[in-house]
Design a protein around this motif. Sequence first.
Motif, PDB file in Angstrom:
ATOM      1  N   GLY A  49      13.974   0.145   2.043  1.00 23.89           N
ATOM      2  CA  GLY A  49      12.600   0.270   1.592  1.00 23.89           C
ATOM      3  C   GLY A  49      11.647  -0.574   2.398  1.00 23.89           C
ATOM      4  N   ARG A  50      12.158  -1.483   3.210  1.00 25.67           N
ATOM      5  CA  ARG A  50      11.306  -2.339   4.024  1.00 25.67           C
ATOM      6  C   ARG A  50      10.749  -1.570   5.228  1.00 25.67           C
ATOM      7  NH1 ARG A  50      12.657  -8.577   4.235  1.00 25.67           N
ATOM      8  NH2 ARG A  50      14.045  -8.856   2.440  1.00 25.67           N
ATOM      9  N   SER A  51       9.669  -2.108   5.788  1.00 28.82           N
ATOM     10  CA  SER A  51       9.195  -1.666   7.094  1.00 28.82           C
ATOM     11  C   SER A  51      10.064  -2.318   8.164  1.00 28.82           C
ATOM     12  CB  SER A  51       7.734  -2.071   7.285  1.00 28.82           C
ATOM     13  OG  SER A  51       7.628  -3.492   7.259  1.00 28.82           O
ATOM     14  N   LEU A  52       9.947  -1.829   9.394  1.00 23.10           N
ATOM     15  CA  LEU A  52      10.710  -2.449  10.473  1.00 23.10           C
ATOM     16  C   LEU A  52      10.332  -3.917  10.667  1.00 23.10           C
ATOM     17  CD1 LEU A  52      12.702  -2.496  12.814  1.00 23.10           C
ATOM     18  CD2 LEU A  52      10.896  -1.532  14.269  1.00 23.10           C
ATOM     19  N   PHE A 110      -3.632  -2.211 -14.072  1.00 19.33           N
ATOM     20  CA  PHE A 110      -2.667  -3.308 -14.208  1.00 19.33           C
ATOM     21  C   PHE A 110      -3.085  -4.418 -13.241  1.00 19.33           C
ATOM     22  CE2 PHE A 110      -0.492   0.401 -15.799  1.00 19.33           C
ATOM     23  CZ  PHE A 110       0.189  -0.076 -16.922  1.00 19.33           C
ATOM     24  N   SER A 111      -4.189  -5.050 -13.562  1.00 20.49           N
ATOM     25  CA  SER A 111      -4.812  -5.994 -12.626  1.00 20.49           C
ATOM     26  C   SER A 111      -4.076  -7.323 -12.522  1.00 20.49           C
ATOM     27  CB  SER A 111      -6.263  -6.247 -13.037  1.00 20.49           C
ATOM     28  OG  SER A 111      -6.321  -6.751 -14.361  1.00 20.49           O
ATOM     29  N   SER A 112      -3.097  -7.564 -13.389  1.00 19.23           N
ATOM     30  CA  SER A 112      -2.300  -8.788 -13.284  1.00 19.23           C
ATOM     31  C   SER A 112      -0.937  -8.524 -12.641  1.00 19.23           C
ATOM     32  CB  SER A 112      -2.100  -9.419 -14.663  1.00 19.23           C
ATOM     33  OG  SER A 112      -1.417  -8.535 -15.527  1.00 19.23           O
ATOM     34  N   THR A 113      -0.777  -7.343 -12.051  1.00 16.16           N
ATOM     35  CA  THR A 113       0.462  -6.952 -11.380  1.00 16.16           C
ATOM     36  C   THR A 113       0.189  -6.780  -9.885  1.00 16.16           C
ATOM     37  OG1 THR A 113       1.263  -5.793 -13.347  1.00 16.16           O
ATOM     38  CG2 THR A 113       2.264  -5.190 -11.253  1.00 16.16           C
ATOM     39  N   ALA A 114       1.091  -7.272  -9.054  1.00 11.32           N
ATOM     40  CA  ALA A 114       0.916  -7.181  -7.605  1.00 11.32           C
ATOM     41  C   ALA A 114       1.267  -5.781  -7.108  1.00 11.32           C
ATOM     42  CB  ALA A 114       1.787  -8.213  -6.905  1.00 11.32           C
ATOM     43  N   PHE A 115       0.386  -5.212  -6.278  1.00 11.81           N
ATOM     44  CA  PHE A 115       0.579  -3.906  -5.650  1.00 11.81           C
ATOM     45  C   PHE A 115       0.531  -4.079  -4.131  1.00 11.81           C
ATOM     46  CE2 PHE A 115      -0.400  -2.587  -9.844  1.00 11.81           C
ATOM     47  CZ  PHE A 115      -0.091  -1.244 -10.008  1.00 11.81           C
ATOM     48  N   ILE A 155      -1.490   5.483   3.982  1.00 10.30           N
ATOM     49  CA  ILE A 155      -0.510   4.581   3.379  1.00 10.30           C
ATOM     50  C   ILE A 155       0.798   5.339   3.230  1.00 10.30           C
ATOM     51  CG2 ILE A 155       0.105   3.338   1.263  1.00 10.30           C
ATOM     52  CD1 ILE A 155      -1.997   1.887   2.947  1.00 10.30           C
ATOM     53  N   ASN A 156       1.899   4.677   3.576  1.00 12.96           N
ATOM     54  CA  ASN A 156       3.218   5.314   3.504  1.00 12.96           C
ATOM     55  C   ASN A 156       3.904   5.134   2.168  1.00 12.96           C
ATOM     56  OD1 ASN A 156       3.079   3.878   6.494  1.00 12.96           O
ATOM     57  ND2 ASN A 156       3.665   6.036   6.548  1.00 12.96           N
ATOM     58  N   LYS A 157       3.743   3.949   1.574  1.00 14.31           N
ATOM     59  CA  LYS A 157       4.483   3.609   0.359  1.00 14.31           C
ATOM     60  C   LYS A 157       3.704   2.568  -0.413  1.00 14.31           C
ATOM     61  CE  LYS A 157       7.790   0.461   0.013  1.00 14.31           C
ATOM     62  NZ  LYS A 157       9.040  -0.325   0.015  1.00 14.31           N
ATOM     63  N   VAL A 158       3.855   2.600  -1.739  1.00 13.40           N
ATOM     64  CA  VAL A 158       3.272   1.562  -2.590  1.00 13.40           C
ATOM     65  C   VAL A 158       4.400   0.921  -3.382  1.00 13.40           C
ATOM     66  CG1 VAL A 158       1.699   1.068  -4.505  1.00 13.40           C
ATOM     67  CG2 VAL A 158       1.038   2.712  -2.725  1.00 13.40           C
ATOM     68  N   MET A 159       4.412  -0.402  -3.402  1.00 13.41           N
ATOM     69  CA  MET A 159       5.427  -1.151  -4.133  1.00 13.41           C
ATOM     70  C   MET A 159       4.748  -2.036  -5.162  1.00 13.41           C
ATOM     71  SD  MET A 159       8.383  -3.716  -2.680  1.00 13.41           S
ATOM     72  CE  MET A 159       7.244  -5.032  -2.220  1.00 13.41           C
ATOM     73  N   ASN A 188      12.814  -5.406 -11.123  1.00 15.92           N
ATOM     74  CA  ASN A 188      11.420  -5.835 -11.291  1.00 15.92           C
ATOM     75  C   ASN A 188      10.495  -5.249 -10.225  1.00 15.92           C
ATOM     76  OD1 ASN A 188      12.673  -7.447  -9.288  1.00 15.92           O
ATOM     77  ND2 ASN A 188      11.067  -8.995  -9.477  1.00 15.92           N
ATOM     78  N   ILE A 189      10.990  -4.251  -9.470  1.00  8.90           N
ATOM     79  CA  ILE A 189      10.205  -3.622  -8.409  1.00  8.90           C
ATOM     80  C   ILE A 189      10.213  -2.114  -8.595  1.00  8.90           C
ATOM     81  CG2 ILE A 189      10.053  -3.186  -5.925  1.00  8.90           C
ATOM     82  CD1 ILE A 189      11.176  -5.933  -5.421  1.00  8.90           C
ATOM     83  N   LEU A 190       9.017  -1.520  -8.585  1.00 10.63           N
ATOM     84  CA  LEU A 190       8.863  -0.074  -8.700  1.00 10.63           C
ATOM     85  C   LEU A 190       8.174   0.419  -7.436  1.00 10.63           C
ATOM     86  CD1 LEU A 190       9.282   2.317 -10.675  1.00 10.63           C
ATOM     87  CD2 LEU A 190       6.949   1.908 -11.488  1.00 10.63           C
ATOM     88  N   GLU A 191       8.716   1.491  -6.850  1.00  7.36           N
ATOM     89  CA  GLU A 191       8.200   1.971  -5.577  1.00  7.36           C
ATOM     90  C   GLU A 191       7.772   3.429  -5.679  1.00  7.36           C
ATOM     91  OE1 GLU A 191      10.453  -0.809  -2.386  1.00  7.36           O
ATOM     92  OE2 GLU A 191      11.614   0.906  -3.088  1.00  7.36           O
TER      93      GLU A 191
END
Length: 272
Positions: A49-52, A110-115, A155-159, A188-191
Amino acid sequence: MGLEFSNLRAILCMDLDGTLIDLHEQAHPQDIQHLNDFSEDILPILTTGRSLPSARGVLNQNGILTQEPFPLPGVFLNGAVALLPSEVTLMVQYLESALLQNLLGLSETFSSTAFFFYQPNDVYLVNPTPIGRHLSKIHYLHAQECAPEKIPNQINKVMVIEEQAENIIPIREMTWNWPAEIATSLPNILEFGAPGITKGKTLKVLLDEMALGDVPVYIVGDGENDLTMKDRAKLFFVPDTAQPHVREQADVVISRERDGLITPILEHSLYS
């Protein structure tokens, strides 16, 4: 390692986080040795799921394949990007505008969640929570913190990441029927990816391009996104730390603490 495809016996596809790399961002010493000196008849492929740039950061930290350009083929960003050896781009898939706008709206709800909003080489962080900033640092993302309206159109992906796995549940419940590929890589991660774009489908594109469609494929991973490759696998391996519903679908479960992952896979499948 030099890459020669004419005499391959097998392909080994490997996830990174939770699989090759543990929760402390460390690889097992035996796995490091294997990856730096693989037999010429086995081709490793990263399927992550990571970028290069993010993958390269954690691999370099562990002393794995530090040469440039990156020598292996790979499936990155859950299938949104496919690279041939030496970082030759084969495929890049972006989110459609409507899905991106919905995800930007979700980040405001969900403004208290990191995107995290990913491009092949850059990452943008909306709602920079402590856990988001921590992940940006340890994953070598160097994420640019910005408001939703500043996110680029491509954008390719949102995590989405939360400190506690249960805080992901309301987001998943709200989005379960969205036209997107949605999966948890860690609890704890949704993609979110473009519909129809998965590790499994992009792996097929990559293997077909390299004329390797008939070579046996062995796969090791720990998340829902890795299950999309299971149909291509002669054997599907998981570490014993995998999510329970993923572990239940494995052909073989491996305890990585003693010998890592690659040694048991080779002994069980290829050198038995």
